[in-house]
Motif scaffolding. Structure first.
Motif, PDB file in Angstrom:
ATOM      1  N   VAL A   1      -1.911  -5.651  -3.982  1.00 12.98           N
ATOM      2  CA  VAL A   1      -1.694  -4.204  -3.934  1.00 12.98           C
ATOM      3  C   VAL A   1      -3.021  -3.516  -3.635  1.00 12.98           C
ATOM      4  CG1 VAL A   1       0.264  -4.250  -5.527  1.00 12.98           C
ATOM      5  CG2 VAL A   1      -2.049  -3.947  -6.428  1.00 12.98           C
ATOM      6  N   ALA A   2      -2.931  -2.345  -3.039  1.00  7.39           N
ATOM      7  CA  ALA A   2      -4.118  -1.532  -2.764  1.00  7.39           C
ATOM      8  C   ALA A   2      -4.176  -0.415  -3.794  1.00  7.39           C
ATOM      9  CB  ALA A   2      -4.078  -0.970  -1.353  1.00  7.39           C
TER      10      ALA A   2
ATOM     11  N   ILE B   1      -1.568  -3.978   8.473  1.00 10.48           N
ATOM     12  CA  ILE B   1      -1.422  -5.201   7.671  1.00 10.48           C
ATOM     13  C   ILE B   1      -0.865  -4.874   6.284  1.00 10.48           C
ATOM     14  CG2 ILE B   1      -3.208  -6.469   8.917  1.00 10.48           C
ATOM     15  CD1 ILE B   1      -5.073  -5.910   6.488  1.00 10.48           C
ATOM     16  N   ALA B   2       0.016  -3.893   6.212  1.00  6.79           N
ATOM     17  CA  ALA B   2       0.556  -3.500   4.908  1.00  6.79           C
ATOM     18  C   ALA B   2       1.984  -2.994   5.031  1.00  6.79           C
ATOM     19  CB  ALA B   2      -0.324  -2.422   4.269  1.00  6.79           C
ATOM     20  N   LEU B   3       2.754  -3.223   3.971  1.00  2.59           N
ATOM     21  CA  LEU B   3       4.036  -2.551   3.764  1.00  2.59           C
ATOM     22  C   LEU B   3       3.769  -1.375   2.839  1.00  2.59           C
ATOM     23  CD1 LEU B   3       6.331  -5.660   3.037  1.00  2.59           C
ATOM     24  CD2 LEU B   3       5.789  -4.613   5.250  1.00  2.59           C
ATOM     25  N   THR B   4       4.393  -0.241   3.096  1.00  3.00           N
ATOM     26  CA  THR B   4       4.062   0.961   2.331  1.00  3.00           C
ATOM     27  C   THR B   4       5.237   1.446   1.488  1.00  3.00           C
ATOM     28  OG1 THR B   4       4.660   2.433   4.158  1.00  3.00           O
ATOM     29  CG2 THR B   4       2.380   1.670   4.054  1.00  3.00           C
ATOM     30  N   SER B   5       4.885   2.135   0.404  1.00  4.22           N
ATOM     31  CA  SER B   5       5.890   2.692  -0.504  1.00  4.22           C
ATOM     32  C   SER B   5       5.361   3.986  -1.090  1.00  4.22           C
ATOM     33  CB  SER B   5       6.202   1.701  -1.629  1.00  4.22           C
ATOM     34  OG  SER B   5       5.037   1.434  -2.393  1.00  4.22           O
ATOM     35  N   THR B   6       6.281   4.811  -1.583  1.00  6.94           N
ATOM     36  CA  THR B   6       5.896   6.094  -2.190  1.00  6.94           C
ATOM     37  C   THR B   6       6.283   6.186  -3.656  1.00  6.94           C
ATOM     38  OG1 THR B   6       7.966   7.137  -1.471  1.00  6.94           O
ATOM     39  CG2 THR B   6       6.074   7.292   0.031  1.00  6.94           C
ATOM     40  N   ASN B   7       6.975   5.170  -4.182  1.00  5.82           N
ATOM     41  CA  ASN B   7       7.393   5.211  -5.586  1.00  5.82           C
ATOM     42  C   ASN B   7       7.611   3.783  -6.080  1.00  5.82           C
ATOM     43  OD1 ASN B   7      10.215   4.381  -4.993  1.00  5.82           O
ATOM     44  ND2 ASN B   7      10.339   6.401  -4.019  1.00  5.82           N
ATOM     45  N   PRO B   8       7.762   3.602  -7.382  1.00  3.80           N
ATOM     46  CA  PRO B   8       7.910   2.252  -7.940  1.00  3.80           C
ATOM     47  C   PRO B   8       9.090   1.472  -7.368  1.00  3.80           C
ATOM     48  CG  PRO B   8       7.345   3.787  -9.679  1.00  3.80           C
ATOM     49  CD  PRO B   8       7.610   4.615  -8.465  1.00  3.80           C
TER      50      PRO B   8
ATOM     51  N   GLU C   1      -0.121   3.624 -10.892  1.00  2.73           N
ATOM     52  CA  GLU C   1       0.000   2.546 -11.871  1.00  2.73           C
ATOM     53  C   GLU C   1       1.432   2.040 -12.008  1.00  2.73           C
ATOM     54  OE1 GLU C   1      -0.504   1.987 -16.685  1.00  2.73           O
ATOM     55  OE2 GLU C   1      -1.856   3.383 -15.653  1.00  2.73           O
ATOM     56  N   ALA C   2       2.397   2.963 -12.010  1.00  3.49           N
ATOM     57  CA  ALA C   2       3.797   2.555 -12.180  1.00  3.49           C
ATOM     58  C   ALA C   2       4.264   1.687 -11.014  1.00  3.49           C
ATOM     59  CB  ALA C   2       4.689   3.781 -12.315  1.00  3.49           C
ATOM     60  N   SER C   3       3.841   2.017  -9.801  1.00  2.83           N
ATOM     61  CA  SER C   3       4.231   1.214  -8.645  1.00  2.83           C
ATOM     62  C   SER C   3       3.592  -0.163  -8.700  1.00  2.83           C
ATOM     63  CB  SER C   3       3.838   1.927  -7.352  1.00  2.83           C
ATOM     64  OG  SER C   3       4.583   3.119  -7.176  1.00  2.83           O
ATOM     65  N   MET C   4       2.315  -0.216  -9.095  1.00  2.00           N
ATOM     66  CA  MET C   4       1.650  -1.514  -9.226  1.00  2.00           C
ATOM     67  C   MET C   4       2.306  -2.353 -10.324  1.00  2.00           C
ATOM     68  SD  MET C   4      -2.418  -0.826  -8.549  1.00  2.00           S
ATOM     69  CE  MET C   4      -2.641   0.543  -9.692  1.00  2.00           C
ATOM     70  N   GLU C   5       2.730  -1.701 -11.389  1.00  2.00           N
ATOM     71  CA  GLU C   5       3.409  -2.432 -12.467  1.00  2.00           C
ATOM     72  C   GLU C   5       4.738  -3.008 -11.976  1.00  2.00           C
ATOM     73  OE1 GLU C   5       4.830  -1.819 -17.119  1.00  2.00           O
ATOM     74  OE2 GLU C   5       3.906  -0.164 -16.019  1.00  2.00           O
TER      75      GLU C   5
ATOM     76  N   SER D   1       0.832  -1.187   0.000  1.00  2.00           N
ATOM     77  CA  SER D   1       0.000   0.000   0.000  1.00  2.00           C
ATOM     78  C   SER D   1       0.873   1.246   0.000  1.00  2.00           C
ATOM     79  CB  SER D   1      -0.923  -0.036   1.228  1.00  2.00           C
ATOM     80  OG  SER D   1      -1.876   0.997   1.199  1.00  2.00           O
ATOM     81  N   ILE D   2       0.257   2.391   0.250  1.00  2.00           N
ATOM     82  CA  ILE D   2       0.976   3.656   0.385  1.00  2.00           C
ATOM     83  C   ILE D   2       0.845   4.133   1.822  1.00  2.00           C
ATOM     84  CG2 ILE D   2       0.558   4.271  -2.028  1.00  2.00           C
ATOM     85  CD1 ILE D   2      -1.576   6.285  -0.966  1.00  2.00           C
ATOM     86  N   PRO D   3       1.693   5.038   2.288  1.00  2.00           N
ATOM     87  CA  PRO D   3       1.554   5.542   3.659  1.00  2.00           C
ATOM     88  C   PRO D   3       0.156   6.100   3.895  1.00  2.00           C
ATOM     89  CG  PRO D   3       3.660   6.207   2.743  1.00  2.00           C
ATOM     90  CD  PRO D   3       2.887   5.603   1.611  1.00  2.00           C
ATOM     91  N   GLY D   4      -0.492   5.624   4.941  1.00  2.00           N
ATOM     92  CA  GLY D   4      -1.844   6.059   5.235  1.00  2.00           C
ATOM     93  C   GLY D   4      -2.905   5.423   4.372  1.00  2.00           C
ATOM     94  N   GLY D   5      -2.503   4.516   3.472  1.00  2.00           N
ATOM     95  CA  GLY D   5      -3.444   3.901   2.546  1.00  2.00           C
ATOM     96  C   GLY D   5      -4.135   2.683   3.128  1.00  2.00           C
ATOM     97  N   HIS D   6      -4.877   2.009   2.281  1.00  2.00           N
ATOM     98  CA  HIS D   6      -5.661   0.859   2.713  1.00  2.00           C
ATOM     99  C   HIS D   6      -4.752  -0.216   3.309  1.00  2.00           C
ATOM    100  CE1 HIS D   6      -8.912  -1.904   2.969  1.00  2.00           C
ATOM    101  NE2 HIS D   6      -8.459  -2.730   2.038  1.00  2.00           N
TER     102      HIS D   6
END
Length: 449
Positions: A205-206, A178-185, A227-231, A168-173
């Motif tokens: 992914v969230a 129950i998530a690891l977070t990232s801000t870029n691909p 989209e780029a991070s999910m890819e 997920s992203i910081p503060g995201g779902h």
């Protein structure tokens, strides 16, 4: 609860004789007076009309006259951290409260609790007739550890695809519990590798915000991971032959996730022609197409049952109303377009118990226009294909694992027969007299809509 054999070195070969066999085919095909023979390796070694079947000496013979033998259910969207009673969520927490909760969840006490809770959830799923699960977001890697025990025949349980924490992203779902977070691909790619290195054989992914943990109105369905991070996540997973699920509850989220190459969309939204085309032919997905799990069990109770009886916050209720109709419409659109629509319930969410997988099929019939045969097909053969398991499970065929149910009637005619299996068999291990603990108040309310 049903007897579960632990630590046995070898399965006992057996034959289910004189059964009607519900194939799980979309047309509801049934084989009459059939015998299914299962070897000591847990695989189906013979299927024949009972008058012609040969049962070797020493095999346990089970008279299934008057019963229906069917493939075990596959639940493609589970969580193991709760039992389906109302989750306390949707409220604001201070940074200090959040840090304290994280320390508890990921500390020794929290890890021990998570392991025990996961084991109980898996046992309930199995006893309710689910012989394969995909766990899509837990606090740690408890589902991975359970999978290893089950694969080693140290305990009897369903086949497990385990994602570990969602991405997920910081503060995201799902974040931060129950998530690891990232801000870029690049960070997303690292988190995918972390889960894979911990033994995950599925990823999630969230793509959008969710309902249960939303703290503000309008969060559910709002695009989150780009989209780029999910890819990047999909690239890492696909290189290892691992499929990726995407939590997505809006058109924008579904489309971005499909373009990124995810293999299944969880929850969904009304489908445009562009989305349908990508579901049917997705060049970035692992197998060239993407599937859908609408998880109506997670959406409909939150809008059909009174807020007081659900015990949910105003924010959760309002966010549910934003996305529930879209999930139902997406399920209808997917069925009509012929996309590969499977079945998942989102167990552990509010009013989504670990034992009510059959209810998802019932909702697919009553709200999304599936026939009972199509819903059962989705929960067996379609799910097996979508999860890359159709060479070992999902149907009753020679050489496949004996993931079987013995039922009082044909689930392709009435899915309610799945609510009370008489015998559950997982990879040749029988669970005699399967029983689950019901929550009468929850079941009563689920029966009202």
């Amino acid at each position: 609860m049903g007897i579960m054999v632990v630590g046995r070195k070898e399965r006992e070969p057996f034959a289910l004789e004189h059964a009607r066999v519900a194939t799980g085919n979309e047309d509801g095909e049934v084989w009459q007076d059939t015998t299914v023979v299962v070897g000591s390796d847990g695989r189906i070694e013979q299927i024949a009309p009972s008058a012609q079947a040969y049962v070797p000496a020493g095999y346990h013979r089970i008279d299934a006259s008057g019963k229906v033998v069917a493939p075990g259910l596959i639940n493609a969207h589970t969580h193991l951290f709760a039992d389906g009673k109302p989750l306390k969520a949707g409220g604001q927490t201070s940074p200090r409260q959040e840090q304290m909760a994280l320390a508890l969840i990921h500390g020794p006490v929290g890890q021990a609790y998570a392991a025990a809770r996961a084991r109980a959830s898996v046992k309930t799923l199995l006893n309710s007739g689910v012989t394969t699960i995909r766990s899509l977001g837990d606090a740690g890697y408890e589902a991975v550890h359970l999978r290893e025990k089950i694969d080693a025949d140290e305990m009897v349980g369903p086949r497990i695809l385990a994602s570990g924490p969602m991405l997920s992203i910081p503060g995201g779902h799902g974040a931060p519990y129950i998530a690891l977070t990232s801000t870029n691909p690049q960070e997303a790619r690292v988190n995918a590798r972390i889960n894979l290195e911990h033994g995950a054989n599925a990823l999630k992914v969230a793509a959008t915000g969710g309902v249960t943990d939303a703290k503000e109105l309008g969060v559910a369905g709002t695009p989150q991971m780009d989209e780029a991070s999910m890819e990047a996540v999909c690239e890492e997973a696909h290189e290892m032959g691992v499929i990726v699920a995407a939590h997505a509850q809006s058109a924008a989220g579904v489309l971005a996730a499909l373009k990124a190459g995810v293999d299944t969309i969880e929850h969904g939204a009304p489908l445009s022609e562009e989305m349908i085309d990508l579901f049917l032919h997705n060049p970035k997905a692992l197998r060239g197409y993407s599937g859908l799990n609408s998880t109506l069990s997670a959406g409909l109770p939150l809008v059909k049952i009174s807020q007081e009886e659900l015990g949910i916050s105003d924010v959760v209720r309002a966010n549910s109303e934003l996305v529930a109709d879209g999930m139902v419409q997406g399920a209808k659109d997917g069925r009509e377009a012929g996309i590969s629509e499977g079945m998942g319930t989102d167990t552990a969410m509010t009013f989504v118990t670990q034992y009510n997988t059959w209810r998802e099929l019932d909702l697919m019939v009553r709200y999304a226009g599936f026939t009972p045969a199509q819903a059962f097909h989705a929960a067996t053969q379609v799910n097996a294909k979508n999860l890359g398991l159709d060479d070992v499970t999902g149907s009753i065929a020679l050489g496949k694992d004996a993931d079987l149910l013995v039922l009082d009637g044909d689930p392709a005619v009435d899915v309610h027969f799945l609510a009370d299996p008489k015998l559950v068999i997982a990879r040749g291990w029988p669970v005699w007299r399967p029983k689950v603990k019901h929550f009468a108040d929850i079941d009563r309310l689920l029966d009202t809509f």
